[in-house]
Design a protein around this motif. Structure first.
Motif, PDB file in Angstrom:
ATOM      1  N   GLY A 362      29.045  -3.661  58.580  1.00 52.35           N
ATOM      2  CA  GLY A 362      29.109  -4.902  59.357  1.00 52.35           C
ATOM      3  C   GLY A 362      29.100  -6.159  58.516  1.00 52.35           C
ATOM      4  N   ALA A 363      28.901  -6.014  57.211  1.00 49.58           N
ATOM      5  CA  ALA A 363      28.895  -7.219  56.352  1.00 49.58           C
ATOM      6  C   ALA A 363      30.298  -7.784  56.288  1.00 49.58           C
ATOM      7  CB  ALA A 363      28.402  -6.852  54.942  1.00 49.58           C
ATOM      8  N   ASN A 364      30.394  -9.052  55.832  1.00 48.64           N
ATOM      9  CA  ASN A 364      31.702  -9.692  55.705  1.00 48.64           C
ATOM     10  C   ASN A 364      31.810 -10.247  54.288  1.00 48.64           C
ATOM     11  OD1 ASN A 364      33.949 -11.242  55.715  1.00 48.64           O
ATOM     12  ND2 ASN A 364      33.400 -12.464  57.535  1.00 48.64           N
ATOM     13  N   ILE A 365      32.212  -9.349  53.358  1.00 49.52           N
ATOM     14  CA  ILE A 365      32.264  -9.714  51.936  1.00 49.52           C
ATOM     15  C   ILE A 365      33.694  -9.524  51.447  1.00 49.52           C
ATOM     16  CG2 ILE A 365      31.352  -9.287  49.610  1.00 49.52           C
ATOM     17  CD1 ILE A 365      28.909  -7.946  50.928  1.00 49.52           C
ATOM     18  N   ALA A 366      34.288 -10.611  50.955  1.00 47.98           N
ATOM     19  CA  ALA A 366      35.656 -10.532  50.422  1.00 47.98           C
ATOM     20  C   ALA A 366      35.593 -10.647  48.905  1.00 47.98           C
ATOM     21  CB  ALA A 366      36.498 -11.671  50.989  1.00 47.98           C
ATOM     22  N   LEU A 367      36.390  -9.821  48.217  1.00 42.88           N
ATOM     23  CA  LEU A 367      36.393  -9.846  46.749  1.00 42.88           C
ATOM     24  C   LEU A 367      37.636 -10.580  46.252  1.00 42.88           C
ATOM     25  CD1 LEU A 367      35.193  -6.216  45.864  1.00 42.88           C
ATOM     26  CD2 LEU A 367      33.842  -8.324  46.045  1.00 42.88           C
ATOM     27  N   ARG A 368      37.492 -11.294  45.135  1.00 43.82           N
ATOM     28  CA  ARG A 368      38.592 -12.058  44.544  1.00 43.82           C
ATOM     29  C   ARG A 368      38.680 -11.741  43.057  1.00 43.82           C
ATOM     30  NH1 ARG A 368      39.547 -16.882  47.519  1.00 43.82           N
ATOM     31  NH2 ARG A 368      40.929 -17.475  45.817  1.00 43.82           N
ATOM     32  N   THR A 369      39.886 -11.835  42.496  1.00 44.41           N
ATOM     33  CA  THR A 369      40.049 -11.593  41.053  1.00 44.41           C
ATOM     34  C   THR A 369      39.901 -12.883  40.246  1.00 44.41           C
ATOM     35  OG1 THR A 369      42.427 -11.903  41.260  1.00 44.41           O
ATOM     36  CG2 THR A 369      41.594  -9.621  41.418  1.00 44.41           C
ATOM     37  N   ASP A 370      39.921 -14.034  40.929  1.00 46.28           N
ATOM     38  CA  ASP A 370      39.778 -15.251  40.113  1.00 46.28           C
ATOM     39  C   ASP A 370      38.296 -15.588  39.914  1.00 46.28           C
ATOM     40  OD1 ASP A 370      40.964 -17.409  42.820  1.00 46.28           O
ATOM     41  OD2 ASP A 370      39.805 -15.565  42.841  1.00 46.28           O
ATOM     42  N   CYS A 371      38.046 -16.440  38.932  1.00 46.79           N
ATOM     43  CA  CYS A 371      36.664 -16.835  38.620  1.00 46.79           C
ATOM     44  C   CYS A 371      36.226 -17.893  39.631  1.00 46.79           C
ATOM     45  CB  CYS A 371      36.581 -17.447  37.216  1.00 46.79           C
ATOM     46  SG  CYS A 371      37.030 -16.329  35.906  1.00 46.79           S
ATOM     47  N   LEU A 372      35.360 -17.511  40.582  1.00 49.89           N
ATOM     48  CA  LEU A 372      34.824 -18.515  41.522  1.00 49.89           C
ATOM     49  C   LEU A 372      33.554 -19.074  40.888  1.00 49.89           C
ATOM     50  CD1 LEU A 372      35.453 -16.849  44.990  1.00 49.89           C
ATOM     51  CD2 LEU A 372      36.907 -18.404  43.659  1.00 49.89           C
ATOM     52  N   GLY A 373      33.780 -19.864  39.853  1.00 51.13           N
ATOM     53  CA  GLY A 373      32.707 -20.455  39.037  1.00 51.13           C
ATOM     54  C   GLY A 373      33.347 -20.850  37.725  1.00 51.13           C
ATOM     55  N   SER A 374      32.569 -20.911  36.638  1.00 48.49           N
ATOM     56  CA  SER A 374      33.173 -21.307  35.341  1.00 48.49           C
ATOM     57  C   SER A 374      34.104 -20.184  34.867  1.00 48.49           C
ATOM     58  CB  SER A 374      32.053 -21.538  34.326  1.00 48.49           C
ATOM     59  OG  SER A 374      31.195 -20.407  34.313  1.00 48.49           O
ATOM     60  N   ARG A 375      35.072 -20.511  34.043  1.00 50.27           N
ATOM     61  CA  ARG A 375      36.034 -19.529  33.518  1.00 50.27           C
ATOM     62  C   ARG A 375      35.268 -18.455  32.755  1.00 50.27           C
ATOM     63  NH1 ARG A 375      40.493 -18.585  34.457  1.00 50.27           N
ATOM     64  NH2 ARG A 375      41.661 -20.484  34.079  1.00 50.27           N
ATOM     65  N   CYS A 376      35.550 -17.159  33.044  1.00 52.52           N
ATOM     66  CA  CYS A 376      34.841 -16.108  32.282  1.00 52.52           C
ATOM     67  C   CYS A 376      35.845 -15.152  31.662  1.00 52.52           C
ATOM     68  CB  CYS A 376      33.863 -15.372  33.203  1.00 52.52           C
ATOM     69  SG  CYS A 376      34.578 -14.058  34.190  1.00 52.52           S
ATOM     70  N   ARG A 377      35.353 -14.111  30.994  1.00 52.71           N
ATOM     71  CA  ARG A 377      36.203 -13.180  30.233  1.00 52.71           C
ATOM     72  C   ARG A 377      37.153 -12.416  31.143  1.00 52.71           C
ATOM     73  NH1 ARG A 377      32.234  -9.151  28.050  1.00 52.71           N
ATOM     74  NH2 ARG A 377      31.184  -9.589  30.019  1.00 52.71           N
ATOM     75  N   PHE A 378      36.826 -12.304  32.432  1.00 56.15           N
ATOM     76  CA  PHE A 378      37.591 -11.439  33.323  1.00 56.15           C
ATOM     77  C   PHE A 378      38.626 -12.214  34.128  1.00 56.15           C
ATOM     78  CE2 PHE A 378      34.719  -8.567  31.770  1.00 56.15           C
ATOM     79  CZ  PHE A 378      33.416  -8.692  32.222  1.00 56.15           C
ATOM     80  N   GLY A 379      38.700 -13.534  33.907  1.00 53.48           N
ATOM     81  CA  GLY A 379      39.507 -14.421  34.769  1.00 53.48           C
ATOM     82  C   GLY A 379      40.944 -13.980  34.948  1.00 53.48           C
ATOM     83  N   ARG A 380      41.611 -13.580  33.882  1.00 52.44           N
ATOM     84  CA  ARG A 380      43.049 -13.286  34.033  1.00 52.44           C
ATOM     85  C   ARG A 380      43.332 -11.791  33.908  1.00 52.44           C
ATOM     86  NH1 ARG A 380      45.435 -17.964  34.127  1.00 52.44           N
ATOM     87  NH2 ARG A 380      44.641 -19.805  33.027  1.00 52.44           N
ATOM     88  N   LEU A 381      42.305 -10.987  34.146  1.00 55.53           N
ATOM     89  CA  LEU A 381      42.500  -9.543  33.911  1.00 55.53           C
ATOM     90  C   LEU A 381      42.498  -8.749  35.214  1.00 55.53           C
ATOM     91  CD1 LEU A 381      40.201  -9.199  30.764  1.00 55.53           C
ATOM     92  CD2 LEU A 381      42.692  -9.403  30.832  1.00 55.53           C
ATOM     93  N   ASN A 382      42.651  -9.489  36.328  1.00 56.50           N
ATOM     94  CA  ASN A 382      42.820  -8.806  37.614  1.00 56.50           C
ATOM     95  C   ASN A 382      41.625  -7.939  38.030  1.00 56.50           C
ATOM     96  OD1 ASN A 382      44.553  -8.785  39.740  1.00 56.50           O
ATOM     97  ND2 ASN A 382      45.354  -6.749  39.262  1.00 56.50           N
ATOM     98  N   HIS A 383      40.442  -8.323  37.595  1.00 53.06           N
ATOM     99  CA  HIS A 383      39.229  -7.616  38.052  1.00 53.06           C
ATOM    100  C   HIS A 383      38.648  -8.353  39.257  1.00 53.06           C
ATOM    101  CE1 HIS A 383      39.189  -5.052  34.546  1.00 53.06           C
ATOM    102  NE2 HIS A 383      39.133  -6.081  33.734  1.00 53.06           N
ATOM    103  N   GLU A 384      38.259  -7.599  40.268  1.00 53.57           N
ATOM    104  CA  GLU A 384      37.620  -8.219  41.436  1.00 53.57           C
ATOM    105  C   GLU A 384      36.161  -8.503  41.091  1.00 53.57           C
ATOM    106  OE1 GLU A 384      38.486  -5.288  44.545  1.00 53.57           O
ATOM    107  OE2 GLU A 384      39.910  -6.743  45.388  1.00 53.57           O
ATOM    108  N   HIS A 385      35.955  -9.692  40.482  1.00 57.72           N
ATOM    109  CA  HIS A 385      34.604  -9.977  39.966  1.00 57.72           C
ATOM    110  C   HIS A 385      33.975 -11.214  40.599  1.00 57.72           C
ATOM    111  CE1 HIS A 385      37.058 -12.735  37.680  1.00 57.72           C
ATOM    112  NE2 HIS A 385      35.997 -13.306  37.168  1.00 57.72           N
TER     113      HIS A 385
END
Ligand code: EPZ
Length: 456
Positions: A362-385
């Motif tokens: 029942g939770a409503n959690i959506a995952l994104r691959t972009d950095c929703l915060g400061s730019r990090c190591r995973f930003g352009r690597l298509n990880h849902e982080h």
């Protein structure tokens, strides 16, 4: 797998099987006690192999990772005596021998700790064989920093299908820089440098409380280690180290997990043994999200504030930031906050896999691959982080399987929140890091039972 290890892993309290059946939908109240940290004590035990004297570690929690480490030390000839109830553990490393590939094979793929044996075994014997590592599947979890550092100390490495064979006739201090402040790699460098010849300078080091605790233990053993303001750690190698008595660091990850359970269910939990100083970043986020706490001499009270839960934007990071291991229980608590929260995970690229089961409830959690915060190591690597959590959402009991330790606790919180009955399988994974888990649920007045296990 050798017989004693098999017996240990098959002990009911350490097995990964079993299903926790929870009747949720009501606040949890009560008192629990937290002891030595799952991410500290096995390292304290590794450090004890750097001397030929006896080391005593106190306040040790009865968790699977400690049991595995005790089996590993015994398998190479060490004597480990443990009392799970009073939390005492004594290490006698006088008769240890190099680990053979056959011995190592028994410990393949069940823990990450064996990689930290390299320094102590190389110093003692000039050789070491380390099995392939296990651990929670939350990202790639490479060990390239570890191997690069060991080579800089003068070790030669041969990577084999079943593990890594290392030799070193002489380990010398080195200037090492970590591309990322890795906890394990920092521990690797410290555990090798303390007996290496000359000075070691480690820059961009991790400075988590667990690292400081290890440095404290090594200082008692006679090591010369300084931590500078810019996260540079300097180690002057010494010829010999002595045994010591060390009181394990309380498990700040377990404390935070129960704190999230209290606020998520609108209950109240006293965590005896919780240490305020290890929790600053957690408590700041907890207060912003509508948690409330009260520090006493023996522990900390946790509850939901009168104002209720509200959304926050959060980014995990290395210490002194918000710890990645706090992320899962915290995100589950945020499903009950009134509004939209954001969590940006910057330490492990694959640490949001657990949200799909929460959404099923029942939770409503959506995952994104972009950095929703400061730019990090995973930003352009298509990880849902990055995660967007919209709440509050009513949760319904469901059947879910635990994938890893911290996700497991977040499922328990979801089961406590949900209306109706939840069946949470692989509950034994929780025992890796949360001791006396069943007893704690009982003392918190949780309505539950464990099924599918021969012996509770
Ligand atoms: C320790 O893992 C903890 N485990 C983890 O807790 C914790 O999340 C982590 O530190 C971070 O605090 C134990 O202590 C047993 P890392 P460790 O080396 O040492 C990069 C839990 O739930 N990296 O700091 O394995 C890589 O991106 C567990 O209790 C390299 O690139 O963590 C990795 O994602 C989960 N190369 C990041 O560092 C390396 O050689 C963090 O790893 C090493 C790390």
């Amino acid at each position: 797998m050798n017989a004693t290890l098999q017996n240990t892993l098959n002990a009911p309290r350490y097995r990964n099987d079993g299903t926790l059946v929870i009747q949720g939908g009501r606040p949890i109240h009560g008192t629990i006690k937290v002891r030595g940290a799952k991410n500290s004590v096995p390292k304290n035990m590794v450090a004890a192999l750097l001397t030929e004297e006896i080391t005593e570690i106190r306040s040790v929690a009865d968790v699977r990772d400690v049991a595995i480490m005790a089996e590993l030390v015994a398998a190479i000839g060490g004597q480990v005596t443990r009392n799970a109830l009073d939390g005492s553990l004594t290490m006698d490393p006088r008769h240890i021998a190099p680990m053979s590939p056959d011995t190592a094979a028994h410990f393949s793929d069940i823990s990450r700790i064996p990689i930290l044996l390299c320094g102590p075994l190389l110093h003692r014997f000039g050789e070491a064989f380390i099995p392939n590592l296990g651990g929670c599947v939350i990202g790639a979890r490479p060990i390239d920093f570890h191997l690069a550092a060991l080579k800089q100390f003068g070790a030669t490495l041969e990577e084999r299908a079943d593990g890594i064979y290392l030799t070193a006739t002489h380990l010398r201090g080195a200037r090492i820089n970590l591309d990322f402040p890795s906890v394990g790699a920092t521990e690797q460098v410290i555990l090798t440098a303390v007996l290496a010849e000359g000075e070691t300078e480690l820059s961009n080091a991790a400075v988590e409380p667990e690292i400081m605790d290890l440095i404290g233990q090594l200082q008692k053993m006679g090591a010369q280690i300084t931590v500078e303001t810019d996260r540079v750690i300097r180690i002057n190698g010494v010829k010999k180290l002595r045994g010591c008595v060390h009181v394990a660091l309380p498990d700040r990850l377990e404390v935070a997990s129960w704190a999230c359970a209290a606020a998520a269910t609108d209950g109240e939990i006293f965590v005896e043994g919780a240490r305020h100083g290890d929790l600053f970043a957690f408590l700041n986020a907890y207060m912003r999200a509508g948690g409330d706490f009260e520090v006493t001499e023996t522990g900390i009270w946790f509850r939901r504030s009168q104002q209720g839960l509200h959304p926050v934007c959060l980014e995990t990071g290395v210490h002194p930031g918000f710890m990645t291991d706090w992320q899962q229980p915290f995100a589950t608590m945020l499903t009950q906050a009134a509004g939209v929260s954001i969590i940006h995970e910057t330490v492990y690229e694959g640490r949001f896999g657990y949200v799909h089961a929460l959404n099923k409830m029942g939770a409503n959690i959506a995952l994104r691959t972009d950095c929703l915060g400061s730019r990090c190591r995973f930003g352009r690597l298509n990880h849902e982080h990055s995660a967007i959590i919209s709440g509050p959402t009513p949760m319904q009991g469901s059947h879910i399987a635990i994938p890893d330790l911290r996700a497991g606790f977040s499922y328990v919180i979801a089961g406590l929140i949900a209306n109706g009955t939840s069946h949470i399988s692989n509950i034994g994974l929780i025992q890796r890091g949360y001791e006396f888990f069943n007893e704690k649920l009982t003392s918190l007045n949780v309505d539950f039972e464990i099924t599918g296990r021969n012996n509770k």
